[in-house]
Write a protein that holds these residues in place. Structure first.
Motif, PDB file in Angstrom:
ATOM      1  N   HIS A  94     -16.506 -61.628  39.903  1.00 34.21           N
ATOM      2  CA  HIS A  94     -16.991 -61.463  41.267  1.00 34.21           C
ATOM      3  C   HIS A  94     -18.480 -61.794  41.256  1.00 34.21           C
ATOM      4  N   VAL A  95     -18.888 -62.762  42.044  1.00 35.93           N
ATOM      5  CA  VAL A  95     -20.276 -63.218  42.051  1.00 35.93           C
ATOM      6  C   VAL A  95     -21.016 -62.626  43.242  1.00 35.93           C
ATOM      7  N   VAL A  96     -22.223 -62.141  42.969  1.00 37.36           N
ATOM      8  CA  VAL A  96     -23.120 -61.630  44.007  1.00 37.36           C
ATOM      9  C   VAL A  96     -24.457 -62.331  43.796  1.00 37.36           C
ATOM     10  N   ALA A  97     -25.027 -62.910  44.851  1.00 40.87           N
ATOM     11  CA  ALA A  97     -26.241 -63.692  44.654  1.00 40.87           C
ATOM     12  C   ALA A  97     -27.198 -63.522  45.822  1.00 40.87           C
ATOM     13  N   HIS A  98     -28.483 -63.685  45.507  1.00 39.41           N
ATOM     14  CA  HIS A  98     -29.545 -63.481  46.493  1.00 39.41           C
ATOM     15  C   HIS A  98     -30.508 -64.659  46.480  1.00 39.41           C
ATOM     16  N   ASP A  99     -30.947 -65.081  47.677  1.00 41.09           N
ATOM     17  CA  ASP A  99     -31.994 -66.077  47.798  1.00 41.09           C
ATOM     18  C   ASP A  99     -31.577 -67.366  47.062  1.00 41.09           C
ATOM     19  N   TRP A 100     -32.433 -67.899  46.171  1.00 41.19           N
ATOM     20  CA  TRP A 100     -32.079 -69.131  45.460  1.00 41.19           C
ATOM     21  C   TRP A 100     -30.875 -68.935  44.543  1.00 41.19           C
ATOM     22  N   GLY A 101     -30.655 -67.714  44.102  1.00 39.66           N
ATOM     23  CA  GLY A 101     -29.436 -67.438  43.339  1.00 39.66           C
ATOM     24  C   GLY A 101     -28.216 -67.698  44.191  1.00 39.66           C
ATOM     25  N   SER A 102     -28.320 -67.379  45.472  1.00 41.15           N
ATOM     26  CA  SER A 102     -27.213 -67.617  46.392  1.00 41.15           C
ATOM     27  C   SER A 102     -27.012 -69.101  46.655  1.00 41.15           C
ATOM     28  N   ILE A 103     -28.104 -69.833  46.786  1.00 41.20           N
ATOM     29  CA  ILE A 103     -27.999 -71.279  47.011  1.00 41.20           C
ATOM     30  C   ILE A 103     -27.267 -71.939  45.847  1.00 41.20           C
ATOM     31  N   GLN A 104     -27.653 -71.596  44.622  1.00 46.84           N
ATOM     32  CA  GLN A 104     -26.984 -72.229  43.485  1.00 46.84           C
ATOM     33  C   GLN A 104     -25.583 -71.682  43.275  1.00 46.84           C
ATOM     34  N   ALA A 105     -25.345 -70.427  43.657  1.00 48.51           N
ATOM     35  CA  ALA A 105     -23.991 -69.882  43.531  1.00 48.51           C
ATOM     36  C   ALA A 105     -23.036 -70.546  44.519  1.00 48.51           C
ATOM     37  N   TRP A 106     -23.533 -70.934  45.691  1.00 50.64           N
ATOM     38  CA  TRP A 106     -22.689 -71.683  46.621  1.00 50.64           C
ATOM     39  C   TRP A 106     -22.173 -72.963  45.959  1.00 50.64           C
ATOM     40  N   GLU A 107     -23.012 -73.604  45.164  1.00 49.99           N
ATOM     41  CA  GLU A 107     -22.582 -74.815  44.466  1.00 49.99           C
ATOM     42  C   GLU A 107     -21.404 -74.509  43.551  1.00 49.99           C
ATOM     43  N   ILE A 116     -13.883 -67.768  40.017  1.00 48.55           N
ATOM     44  CA  ILE A 116     -14.615 -66.788  40.810  1.00 48.55           C
ATOM     45  C   ILE A 116     -13.620 -66.100  41.736  1.00 48.55           C
ATOM     46  N   ALA A 117     -13.562 -64.775  41.647  1.00 45.34           N
ATOM     47  CA  ALA A 117     -12.584 -64.008  42.418  1.00 45.34           C
ATOM     48  C   ALA A 117     -13.082 -63.684  43.817  1.00 45.34           C
ATOM     49  N   SER A 118     -14.386 -63.472  43.960  1.00 49.03           N
ATOM     50  CA  SER A 118     -14.973 -63.219  45.271  1.00 49.03           C
ATOM     51  C   SER A 118     -16.458 -63.531  45.196  1.00 49.03           C
ATOM     52  N   TYR A 119     -17.058 -63.688  46.369  1.00 50.60           N
ATOM     53  CA  TYR A 119     -18.470 -64.053  46.422  1.00 50.60           C
ATOM     54  C   TYR A 119     -19.165 -63.260  47.521  1.00 50.60           C
ATOM     55  N   THR A 120     -20.281 -62.630  47.183  1.00 53.75           N
ATOM     56  CA  THR A 120     -21.149 -61.991  48.166  1.00 53.75           C
ATOM     57  C   THR A 120     -22.481 -62.721  48.161  1.00 53.75           C
ATOM     58  N   THR A 121     -22.847 -63.295  49.308  1.00 54.40           N
ATOM     59  CA  THR A 121     -24.067 -64.074  49.423  1.00 54.40           C
ATOM     60  C   THR A 121     -25.065 -63.333  50.299  1.00 54.40           C
ATOM     61  N   ILE A 122     -26.309 -63.244  49.824  1.00 52.78           N
ATOM     62  CA  ILE A 122     -27.368 -62.529  50.533  1.00 52.78           C
ATOM     63  C   ILE A 122     -28.575 -63.458  50.664  1.00 52.78           C
ATOM     64  N   SER A 123     -28.941 -63.788  51.879  1.00 49.55           N
ATOM     65  CA  SER A 123     -30.186 -64.524  52.149  1.00 49.55           C
ATOM     66  C   SER A 123     -30.303 -65.845  51.398  1.00 49.55           C
ATOM     67  N   GLY A 124     -29.213 -66.589  51.325  1.00 49.31           N
ATOM     68  CA  GLY A 124     -29.278 -67.885  50.673  1.00 49.31           C
ATOM     69  C   GLY A 124     -28.116 -68.761  51.082  1.00 49.31           C
ATOM     70  N   PRO A 125     -28.311 -69.724  51.979  1.00 51.76           N
ATOM     71  CA  PRO A 125     -27.210 -70.570  52.440  1.00 51.76           C
ATOM     72  C   PRO A 125     -26.922 -71.704  51.461  1.00 51.76           C
ATOM     73  N   CYS A 126     -25.784 -72.323  51.642  1.00 50.30           N
ATOM     74  CA  CYS A 126     -25.486 -73.570  50.939  1.00 50.30           C
ATOM     75  C   CYS A 126     -26.317 -74.675  51.577  1.00 50.30           C
ATOM     76  N   LEU A 127     -27.073 -75.429  50.785  1.00 50.32           N
ATOM     77  CA  LEU A 127     -27.939 -76.472  51.343  1.00 50.32           C
ATOM     78  C   LEU A 127     -27.142 -77.572  52.037  1.00 50.32           C
TER      79      LEU A 127
END
Length: 281
Positions: A94-107, A116-127
């Motif tokens: 289960h991935v949880v990511a913030h800011d630039w961590g979230s941007i790269q986790a979207w990739e 990846i079983a689930s994803y929580t994204t905080i303050s970081g969109p997919c570019l």
């Protein structure tokens, strides 16, 4: 406990907490932070999960390769997958990511076959999602996000951004306290981390916004939007459901650094998402 995981010749500093037999939650930090930004969240999640953090390339105790090519999104996704393979070789995480961590986790999340079983994204969109969203007339929402992204332009100015960070870095903890209400000790590597991380912006923003790709996922996604985020507005996140149809939206009365200021609430939302969307905790 800290270990080293190699990804394409780059050594990543990885830290594990909790029961290794429990489901694994991988936390990915943003810019200009290190894995320590998650300390409060780790303290709560580790009671129930196997929790893993790591310093992304260019930050903390991980290697800092030179050149923009070393910081492009597919490379960053491979780093994440290398960590997943090392800490949870037999089960998805289960991935949880913030800011630039979230941007790269979207990739990573939008890569077919990702474990990846689930994803929580905080303050970081997919570019790439942002690249599609910004096309069209200049609406109030697009203008608002553009104004909130002033620093992205600054990071592309040669010489200026590294110079500013050499002056600002040692005072960064004071800046966060004054402007964001965030109180945390200064990282001893903050100046190097901030300067190295400029490559994240220069390697990815212009290519992805100019020629956005189709990045979709069927992975259950939880989007946490801090209401007082000074960098990522709700408008830029409006179309996420088009790319991630299994989407759960949550708002939080917090600023951009919610993993620090609202660690307990973030941990609760993560636990609820894992339980609700995968049927296990």
């Amino acid at each position: 406990m800290g270990v080293r995981v190699e990804s394409g010749g780059v050594r990543l500093a990885v830290y594990e907490h909790g029961d290794r037999g429990a489901p694994t939650v991988l936390l990915v930090h943003g810019y200009p932070d290190t894995h320590a930004v998650w300390d409060g969240v780790v303290g709560v999640l580790a009671e129930e999960f196997h929790v893993v953090t790591y310093d992304v390339r260019g930050a903390g105790a991980s290697d800092a390769p030179r050149g923009l090519a070393a910081y492009r999104l597919p490379v960053l996704a491979r780093d994440l997958f290398a960590v997943v393979d090392a800490v949870s070789p037999d089960r998805p995480v289960h991935v949880v990511a913030h800011d630039w961590g979230s941007i790269q986790a979207w990739e990573a999340v939008t890569t077919p076959g990702a474990r990846i079983a689930s994803y929580t994204t905080i303050s970081g969109p997919c570019l790439d999602h942002v690249g599609h969203w910004r096309r069209g007339p200049l609406t109030r929402a697009r203008l608002r996000q553009l104004l909130h992204s002033w620093y992205v332009v600054a990071f592309h100015v040669p010489v200026l951004a590294p110079l500013v960070w050499r002056v600002l870095g040692p005072r960064w903890h004071r800046v966060l306290a004054a402007l964001e209400g965030v109180r945390k000790p200064a990282s001893p590597s903050i100046v190097d981390d901030a300067i190295n991380g400029i490559a994240l912006y220069r390697a990815n923003f212009i290519p992805r916004l100019r020629a956005p790709r189709e990045r979709r996922t069927t992975i259950p996604v939880q989007l946490v939007q801090p209401l007082r985020d000074n960098y990522v507005t709700e408008g830029v996140l409006a179309d996420v459901h088009l790319w991630a149809p299994d989407l759960r939206r949550r708002v939080l009365d917090a600023g951009h650094w919610a993993p620090i200021t609202h660690a307990g609430e973030i941990a609760r939302l993560v636990t609820e998402h894992i339980t609700a969307r995968t049927g296990s905790a």
